[in-house]
Design a protein around this motif. Structure first.
Motif, PDB file in Angstrom:
ATOM      1  N   TYR A   1      25.856  28.091  20.030  1.00  0.00           N
ATOM      2  CA  TYR A   1      25.470  29.146  19.095  1.00  0.00           C
ATOM      3  C   TYR A   1      25.402  30.456  19.870  1.00  0.00           C
ATOM      4  CZ  TYR A   1      22.845  31.973  15.793  1.00  0.00           C
ATOM      5  OH  TYR A   1      22.451  32.979  14.949  1.00  0.00           O
ATOM      6  N   LYS A   2      25.970  31.514  19.287  1.00  0.00           N
ATOM      7  CA  LYS A   2      25.913  32.833  19.931  1.00  0.00           C
ATOM      8  C   LYS A   2      25.322  33.830  18.933  1.00  0.00           C
ATOM      9  CE  LYS A   2      30.457  34.561  18.634  1.00  0.00           C
ATOM     10  NZ  LYS A   2      31.557  35.387  19.027  1.00  0.00           N
TER      11      LYS A   2
ATOM     12  N   GLY B   1      28.206  39.208  14.740  1.00  0.00           N
ATOM     13  CA  GLY B   1      28.226  38.709  16.114  1.00  0.00           C
ATOM     14  C   GLY B   1      27.709  37.292  16.260  1.00  0.00           C
ATOM     15  N   CYS B   2      27.191  36.714  15.175  1.00  0.00           N
ATOM     16  CA  CYS B   2      26.664  35.347  15.227  1.00  0.00           C
ATOM     17  C   CYS B   2      27.774  34.343  14.955  1.00  0.00           C
ATOM     18  CB  CYS B   2      25.567  35.157  14.180  1.00  0.00           C
ATOM     19  SG  CYS B   2      24.069  36.087  14.497  1.00  0.00           S
ATOM     20  N   GLY B   3      27.686  33.196  15.595  1.00  0.00           N
ATOM     21  CA  GLY B   3      28.659  32.145  15.344  1.00  0.00           C
ATOM     22  C   GLY B   3      28.239  30.842  16.002  1.00  0.00           C
TER      23      GLY B   3
ATOM     24  N   PHE C   1      34.377  30.027  17.756  1.00  0.00           N
ATOM     25  CA  PHE C   1      33.137  30.085  16.998  1.00  0.00           C
ATOM     26  C   PHE C   1      33.416  30.301  15.518  1.00  0.00           C
ATOM     27  CE2 PHE C   1      31.621  31.036  21.232  1.00  0.00           C
ATOM     28  CZ  PHE C   1      30.422  30.352  21.280  1.00  0.00           C
ATOM     29  N   ARG C   2      32.665  29.603  14.688  1.00  0.00           N
ATOM     30  CA  ARG C   2      32.722  29.808  13.241  1.00  0.00           C
ATOM     31  C   ARG C   2      31.615  30.777  12.872  1.00  0.00           C
ATOM     32  NH1 ARG C   2      33.038  24.361   9.981  1.00  0.00           N
ATOM     33  NH2 ARG C   2      33.329  25.956   8.411  1.00  0.00           N
ATOM     34  N   PRO C   3      31.887  31.724  11.978  1.00  0.00           N
ATOM     35  CA  PRO C   3      30.847  32.683  11.598  1.00  0.00           C
ATOM     36  C   PRO C   3      29.790  32.029  10.707  1.00  0.00           C
ATOM     37  CG  PRO C   3      32.832  33.056  10.310  1.00  0.00           C
ATOM     38  CD  PRO C   3      33.164  31.981  11.312  1.00  0.00           C
ATOM     39  N   ILE C   4      28.583  32.573  10.767  1.00  0.00           N
ATOM     40  CA  ILE C   4      27.562  32.119   9.830  1.00  0.00           C
ATOM     41  C   ILE C   4      27.796  32.842   8.500  1.00  0.00           C
ATOM     42  CG2 ILE C   4      25.895  31.564  11.640  1.00  0.00           C
ATOM     43  CD1 ILE C   4      24.448  34.181  10.984  1.00  0.00           C
ATOM     44  N   ASP C   5      27.094  32.441   7.472  1.00  0.00           N
ATOM     45  CA  ASP C   5      27.281  33.008   6.139  1.00  0.00           C
ATOM     46  C   ASP C   5      26.948  34.502   6.144  1.00  0.00           C
ATOM     47  OD1 ASP C   5      26.387  33.665   3.233  1.00  0.00           O
ATOM     48  OD2 ASP C   5      27.395  31.725   3.083  1.00  0.00           O
ATOM     49  N   PRO C   6      27.785  35.325   5.501  1.00  0.00           N
ATOM     50  CA  PRO C   6      27.532  36.768   5.463  1.00  0.00           C
ATOM     51  C   PRO C   6      26.227  37.145   4.760  1.00  0.00           C
ATOM     52  CG  PRO C   6      29.733  36.262   4.597  1.00  0.00           C
ATOM     53  CD  PRO C   6      29.047  34.966   4.888  1.00  0.00           C
TER      54      PRO C   6
ATOM     55  N   GLU D   1      24.310  33.162  24.324  1.00  0.00           N
ATOM     56  CA  GLU D   1      25.138  32.031  23.939  1.00  0.00           C
ATOM     57  C   GLU D   1      24.472  30.792  24.516  1.00  0.00           C
ATOM     58  OE1 GLU D   1      29.560  30.335  24.788  1.00  0.00           O
ATOM     59  OE2 GLU D   1      29.399  32.486  24.394  1.00  0.00           O
ATOM     60  N   ALA D   2      24.111  29.872  23.640  1.00  0.00           N
ATOM     61  CA  ALA D   2      23.407  28.659  24.063  1.00  0.00           C
ATOM     62  C   ALA D   2      24.243  27.439  23.730  1.00  0.00           C
ATOM     63  CB  ALA D   2      22.056  28.574  23.368  1.00  0.00           C
ATOM     64  N   SER D   3      24.148  26.433  24.590  1.00  0.00           N
ATOM     65  CA  SER D   3      24.845  25.160  24.384  1.00  0.00           C
ATOM     66  C   SER D   3      23.836  24.038  24.483  1.00  0.00           C
ATOM     67  CB  SER D   3      25.905  24.939  25.461  1.00  0.00           C
ATOM     68  OG  SER D   3      26.853  25.957  25.431  1.00  0.00           O
ATOM     69  N   LEU D   4      24.037  23.034  23.679  1.00  0.00           N
ATOM     70  CA  LEU D   4      23.168  21.861  23.734  1.00  0.00           C
ATOM     71  C   LEU D   4      24.051  20.618  23.638  1.00  0.00           C
ATOM     72  CD1 LEU D   4      20.223  20.890  23.835  1.00  0.00           C
ATOM     73  CD2 LEU D   4      20.202  20.985  21.340  1.00  0.00           C
ATOM     74  N   PRO D   5      24.058  19.807  24.708  1.00  0.00           N
ATOM     75  CA  PRO D   5      24.867  18.584  24.679  1.00  0.00           C
ATOM     76  C   PRO D   5      24.288  17.582  23.669  1.00  0.00           C
ATOM     77  CG  PRO D   5      24.108  19.083  26.912  1.00  0.00           C
ATOM     78  CD  PRO D   5      23.403  20.009  25.984  1.00  0.00           C
ATOM     79  N   PHE D   6      25.158  16.863  22.990  1.00  0.00           N
ATOM     80  CA  PHE D   6      24.713  15.885  21.995  1.00  0.00           C
ATOM     81  C   PHE D   6      23.814  14.816  22.609  1.00  0.00           C
ATOM     82  CE2 PHE D   6      28.845  16.924  19.667  1.00  0.00           C
ATOM     83  CZ  PHE D   6      28.220  17.797  18.797  1.00  0.00           C
TER      84      PHE D   6
END
Length: 178
Positions: free
Chosen positions: A102-103, A90-92, A24-29, A111-116
């Motif tokens: 997205y978590k 904790g977001c990413g 996971f990549r973090p969102i902006d601080p 934690e959610a997933s969405l297929p393209f």
């Protein structure tokens, strides 16, 4: 000639990928600042009502004498600041070959997933606080839904635009493959 017969074999538990494998990549601080401003404005409204009701004598208490009732609204402020930092940390989000993740959350972790191949529309939203910090929220809409199925807040503007274009391209390619 390739065999195009549909197959749906069972997977063994040991063959499943580990959930921890997703990077996971973090969102902006600055999301912390946005949260604190939002909570701060709400808290200011509640504090104003509390002080006003005490000043006009609507609330009487032997616990709060004199001006000690002014201290009560200050007590939760450090907790709000710490919780906003913990929440943001904790977001990413993660993009993989076939889906977006997205978590978020502190006590209730989601934690959610969405297929393209389910994505119909991607929207970039910028509220006043996000514009103040140069951020955007990416909203993903899937077929059959009226509201966003997945939201990734606090992405830098350029990154949100780049992700939107990438996801729409992947979603279109996946629809063409179906």
């Amino acid at each position: 000639m390739a065999d195009t017969t549909f197959q749906n074999g069972a997977l063994e538990g040991r063959d499943l990928p580990e959930a921890g494998e997703i990077k996971f990549r973090p969102i902006d601080p600055n999301h912390t600042n946005i949260l604190m401003i939002g909570f701060g404005l709400s808290w200011l409204a509640l504090t104003t009502a509390w002080i006003t009701l005490n000043l006009i004598g609507t609330i009487e208490s032997s616990l709060f004498t004199g001006y000690s009732y002014l201290i009560l609204p200050i007590i939760p402020v450090p907790f709000i600041v710490v919780l906003c930092h913990i929440y943001t940390n904790g977001c990413g989000y993660a993009l993989r070959e076939h889906d977006v993740h997205y978590k978020h959350g502190i006590i209730w972790r989601n934690e959610a997933s969405l297929p393209f191949n389910r994505i119909q529309h991607v929207e970039v939203e910028r509220g006043p606080l996000e514009r103040l910090f140069g951020l955007s929220t990416l909203k993903f809409f899937a077929a059959g839904g009226g509201s966003a199925d997945l939201r990734i807040p606090s992405l830098p503007e350029a990154e949100a635009a780049k992700l939107r274009a990438f996801v729409l391209e992947k979603a279109g390619a996946d629809h063409d493959d179906a």
